[in-house]
Scaffold this active site. Structure first.
Site, PDB file in Angstrom:
ATOM      1  N   ARG A 121       0.795  -1.229   0.000  1.00  0.00           N
ATOM      2  CA  ARG A 121       0.000   0.000   0.000  1.00  0.00           C
ATOM      3  C   ARG A 121       0.824   1.274   0.000  1.00  0.00           C
ATOM      4  NH1 ARG A 121      -3.923  -1.012   4.857  1.00  0.00           N
ATOM      5  NH2 ARG A 121      -5.365   0.442   3.898  1.00  0.00           N
ATOM      6  N   GLN A 127      -1.631   3.101  -5.311  1.00  0.00           N
ATOM      7  CA  GLN A 127      -2.720   3.839  -4.640  1.00  0.00           C
ATOM      8  C   GLN A 127      -4.085   3.583  -5.280  1.00  0.00           C
ATOM      9  OE1 GLN A 127      -1.775   6.291  -1.914  1.00  0.00           O
ATOM     10  NE2 GLN A 127      -0.142   4.810  -2.119  1.00  0.00           N
ATOM     11  N   ASP A 130      -5.685   0.217  -4.228  1.00  0.00           N
ATOM     12  CA  ASP A 130      -5.744  -0.092  -2.795  1.00  0.00           C
ATOM     13  C   ASP A 130      -7.189  -0.337  -2.346  1.00  0.00           C
ATOM     14  OD1 ASP A 130      -5.511  -0.304  -0.085  1.00  0.00           O
ATOM     15  OD2 ASP A 130      -4.407   1.567   0.198  1.00  0.00           O
ATOM     16  N   SER A 133      -8.104   0.141   1.415  1.00  0.00           N
ATOM     17  CA  SER A 133      -8.431   1.516   1.820  1.00  0.00           C
ATOM     18  C   SER A 133      -9.814   1.922   1.328  1.00  0.00           C
ATOM     19  CB  SER A 133      -7.393   2.506   1.285  1.00  0.00           C
ATOM     20  OG  SER A 133      -6.197   2.396   2.017  1.00  0.00           O
ATOM     21  N   TYR A 228       1.626   0.283   9.805  1.00  0.00           N
ATOM     22  CA  TYR A 228       0.675  -0.418  10.672  1.00  0.00           C
ATOM     23  C   TYR A 228       1.137  -0.369  12.126  1.00  0.00           C
ATOM     24  CZ  TYR A 228      -1.255  -2.360   6.388  1.00  0.00           C
ATOM     25  OH  TYR A 228      -1.844  -2.513   5.156  1.00  0.00           O
TER      26      TYR A 228
HETATM   27  P1  NAD Z   1      -5.538  -1.324  10.184  1.00  0.00           P
HETATM   28  O1  NAD Z   1      -6.908  -1.631   9.644  1.00  0.00           O
HETATM   29  O2  NAD Z   1      -4.512  -2.392  10.195  1.00  0.00           O
HETATM   30  O3  NAD Z   1      -5.703  -0.802  11.706  1.00  0.00           O
HETATM   31  C1  NAD Z   1      -6.586   0.235  12.045  1.00  0.00           C
HETATM   32  C2  NAD Z   1      -5.943   1.099  13.105  1.00  0.00           C
HETATM   33  O4  NAD Z   1      -5.886   0.389  14.337  1.00  0.00           O
HETATM   34  C3  NAD Z   1      -4.524   1.503  12.800  1.00  0.00           C
HETATM   35  O5  NAD Z   1      -4.456   2.914  12.730  1.00  0.00           O
HETATM   36  C4  NAD Z   1      -3.722   0.951  13.971  1.00  0.00           C
HETATM   37  O6  NAD Z   1      -2.641   1.787  14.340  1.00  0.00           O
HETATM   38  C5  NAD Z   1      -4.768   0.870  15.046  1.00  0.00           C
HETATM   39  N1  NAD Z   1      -4.452  -0.016  16.161  1.00  0.00           N
HETATM   40  C6  NAD Z   1      -3.925  -1.266  16.143  1.00  0.00           C
HETATM   41  N2  NAD Z   1      -3.776  -1.746  17.383  1.00  0.00           N
HETATM   42  C7  NAD Z   1      -4.247  -0.793  18.233  1.00  0.00           C
HETATM   43  C8  NAD Z   1      -4.377  -0.716  19.653  1.00  0.00           C
HETATM   44  N3  NAD Z   1      -3.999  -1.706  20.451  1.00  0.00           N
HETATM   45  N4  NAD Z   1      -4.892   0.412  20.168  1.00  0.00           N
HETATM   46  C9  NAD Z   1      -5.290   1.434  19.369  1.00  0.00           C
HETATM   47  N5  NAD Z   1      -5.196   1.417  18.026  1.00  0.00           N
HETATM   48  C10 NAD Z   1      -4.674   0.307  17.466  1.00  0.00           C
HETATM   49  O7  NAD Z   1      -4.919  -0.087   9.474  1.00  0.00           O
HETATM   50  P2  NAD Z   1      -5.304   0.633   8.109  1.00  0.00           P
HETATM   51  O8  NAD Z   1      -6.365   1.604   8.380  1.00  0.00           O
HETATM   52  O9  NAD Z   1      -5.529  -0.377   7.033  1.00  0.00           O
HETATM   53  O10 NAD Z   1      -3.970   1.383   7.786  1.00  0.00           O
HETATM   54  C11 NAD Z   1      -3.201   1.949   8.804  1.00  0.00           C
HETATM   55  C12 NAD Z   1      -2.190   2.840   8.192  1.00  0.00           C
HETATM   56  O11 NAD Z   1      -1.522   2.230   7.083  1.00  0.00           O
HETATM   57  C13 NAD Z   1      -2.727   4.106   7.589  1.00  0.00           C
HETATM   58  O12 NAD Z   1      -3.239   5.013   8.462  1.00  0.00           O
HETATM   59  C14 NAD Z   1      -1.497   4.537   6.877  1.00  0.00           C
HETATM   60  O13 NAD Z   1      -0.563   5.068   7.719  1.00  0.00           O
HETATM   61  C15 NAD Z   1      -1.012   3.241   6.313  1.00  0.00           C
HETATM   62  N6  NAD Z   1      -1.451   3.214   4.922  1.00  0.00           N
HETATM   63  C16 NAD Z   1      -0.639   3.813   4.051  1.00  0.00           C
HETATM   64  C17 NAD Z   1      -1.043   3.888   2.759  1.00  0.00           C
HETATM   65  C18 NAD Z   1      -0.168   4.575   1.788  1.00  0.00           C
HETATM   66  O14 NAD Z   1       0.943   4.881   2.105  1.00  0.00           O
HETATM   67  N7  NAD Z   1      -0.651   4.822   0.614  1.00  0.00           N
HETATM   68  C19 NAD Z   1      -2.250   3.346   2.335  1.00  0.00           C
HETATM   69  C20 NAD Z   1      -3.055   2.741   3.277  1.00  0.00           C
HETATM   70  C21 NAD Z   1      -2.645   2.676   4.573  1.00  0.00           C
END
Ligand code: NAD
Length: 412
Positions: A121, A127, A130, A133, A228
């Site tokens: 991702r 992008q 994805d 997302s 993550y």
């Molecule tokens: P996810 O579905 O894996 O997790 C959701 C959220 O839960 C995350 O923000 C994580 O930090 C949080 N989390 C996990 N354990 C926790 C705990 N014990 N207490 C509180 N919070 C907790 O994550 P997601 O939404 O698929 O993606 C997370 C991150 O991945 C994004 O915010 C971003 O930084 C990154 N991402 C980057 C891109 C990119 O660069 N283009 C694209 C998608 C996602």
């Protein structure tokens, strides 16, 4: 180059891999598109709308026999897998890290299987592909609507001749893609919103949406790889649960979205925290899964009301519940990936490309994804290559395709 859409296999799944708008774009780009009759019906696209967009309506058997690329949203059923063959590519979201049996079946069919949920991702060119997302965005939005519908009061401040309603206090736990969308949506509905995450970089993202970031004194940063979170230690988890309970008790609505890739969702809201909430308050647990969720006792697709009057809603398949929007976004994701895999009108799979190596799981009868294949130096199969190469996969879950998938999360 023929691309075929087949009906989704999962019970209750309403999404479809291509919508008519995407069919039009693909046919303009030189693809011939086949659509199994009725494939789009539950996303409100009938066969005629696909025909008008340039697709040919076919039977399931014709789709599988004629297509160079078979497109799905979720896992195909065994009968569809049996109809696949070596010259084809199958693209969908297969959750291969937790379904070694399906990976084996796909390898056995000879098909080149491409799993959208493994897209690297952080690659800029990924992008548009994805799907995690795009679908998480929809889920975060819908979770707030479900909470608002279940909450017996207003989200916004209302001043009327019949009295003043104070705005709802709403907390979002986990501020990734779904959590940030939930925060934005709840703010637009007028709630007073706060957010929390273990990744400190989310602090500014939460604040930029007009919500208050909750700092926990007992738990430090827990960022993992690839953007993550990492799994917390038992001590951190206990401290987090205890400190969060105080904040949760002050909320009218809580939406939980926390995930750690390849792990059981972390438990954030304990029975003790639930007991501290007021009657009439509502929790939507987006982490609810058969393995357990973010909220103690929640079950996917089920609503329970605790003894002290807290409604706990285990979110089901939220993207599927908004099938028209989620299919439209998914169709853009899968169309972009399909076109990325094609060169000069033919499939051109190239595993030296980082993006393709990230998503191709089987090819020529073999499991080729480094996160799924047994490590070359592990004679007992105990140390899958995933431990070293598949960033989102934790070693315990990403077992070899031939082994059993384990969930080693701590007992809550
Ligand atoms: P996810 O579905 O894996 O997790 C959701 C959220 O839960 C995350 O923000 C994580 O930090 C949080 N989390 C996990 N354990 C926790 C705990 N014990 N207490 C509180 N919070 C907790 O994550 P997601 O939404 O698929 O993606 C997370 C991150 O991945 C994004 O915010 C971003 O930084 C990154 N991402 C980057 C891109 C990119 O660069 N283009 C694209 C998608 C996602």
């Amino acid at each position: 180059m023929k691309a075929a859409v087949i009906k989704e296999a999962a019970p209750g799944e309403r999404r479809v891999a291509l919508v008519p708008e995407a069919v039009r774009k693909l046919t303009t780009a030189g693809f011939e598109v086949l659509v199994e009759s009725g494939a789009g019906a539950r996303a409100w696209h009938d066969d005629d709308s696909y025909t008008a967009a340039g697709a040919r309506i076919v039977t399931r058997a014709e789709a599988l026999a004629q297509a160079d690329a078979v497109l799905t949203v979720g896992k195909p059923d065994p009968a569809a897998v049996a109809g696949l063959h070596k010259e084809q590519v199958l693209i969908g979201m297969f959750a291969p890290l937790t379904d070694p049996d399906l990976v084996r079946e796909l390898a056995g069919s000879g098909v080149t299987a491409v799993s959208m949920d493994l897209i690297p991702r952080t690659l800029p060119r990924a992008q548009t592909m994805d799907a995690l997302s795009s679908q998480a965005n929809i889920a975060g939005y819908k979770a707030v609507l479900i909470a608002a519908a279940a909450y017996g009061r207003f989200f916004p401040l209302l001043i009327t001749a019949a009295g003043t309603a104070r705005p709802a206090k709403l907390l979002v736990l986990g501020a990734g893609v779904a959590g940030l969308q939930a925060i934005g949506t709840a703010r637009r509905l007028g709630a007073v919103v706060s957010g929390y995450d273990v990744r400190p970089e989310t602090r500014t993202e939460v604040a930029s949406l007009g919500a208050t970031f909750i700092e926990l004194k007992a738990v430090g940063a827990a960022s993992g790889s690839g953007g993550y979170a990492r799994e917390l230690t038992a001590g951190e988890r206990d401290a987090q649960q205890a400190e969060l309970a105080g904040h949760i008790g002050q909320q009218d609505v809580v939406i939980t979205t926390a995930q750690v890739p390849g792990r059981r969702p972390p438990l954030l809201v304990t029975a003790r925290a639930l007991a501290g909430m007021s009657p009439g308050s509502v929790i939507v647990d987006m982490g609810a899964s058969p393995l357990g969720g973010n909220v103690e006792g929640s079950r996917p697709g089920e609503t329970v009301v605790t003894e002290n009057g807290v409604t706990v809603i285990g979110a089901g398949d939220l993207p599927s519940s908004m099938a028209a929007a989620s299919s439209a976004m998914y169709a853009r994701n899968i169309s972009a990936l399909l076109q990325y895999l094609v060169s000069d009108g033919a499939l051109a799979v190239d595993l030296s490309d980082e993006l393709q190596a990230g998503v191709v799981i089987t090819r020529d009868g073999q499991v080729v994804h480094p996160g799924l294949a047994p490590a070359p130096d592990s004679s007992d199969g105990a140390a899958p290559a995933a431990a070293r190469t598949a960033a989102p996969a934790e070693p315990e879950l990403a077992d070899s395709a031939g082994g059993n998938t384990r969930v080693d999360g701590p007992a809550h």
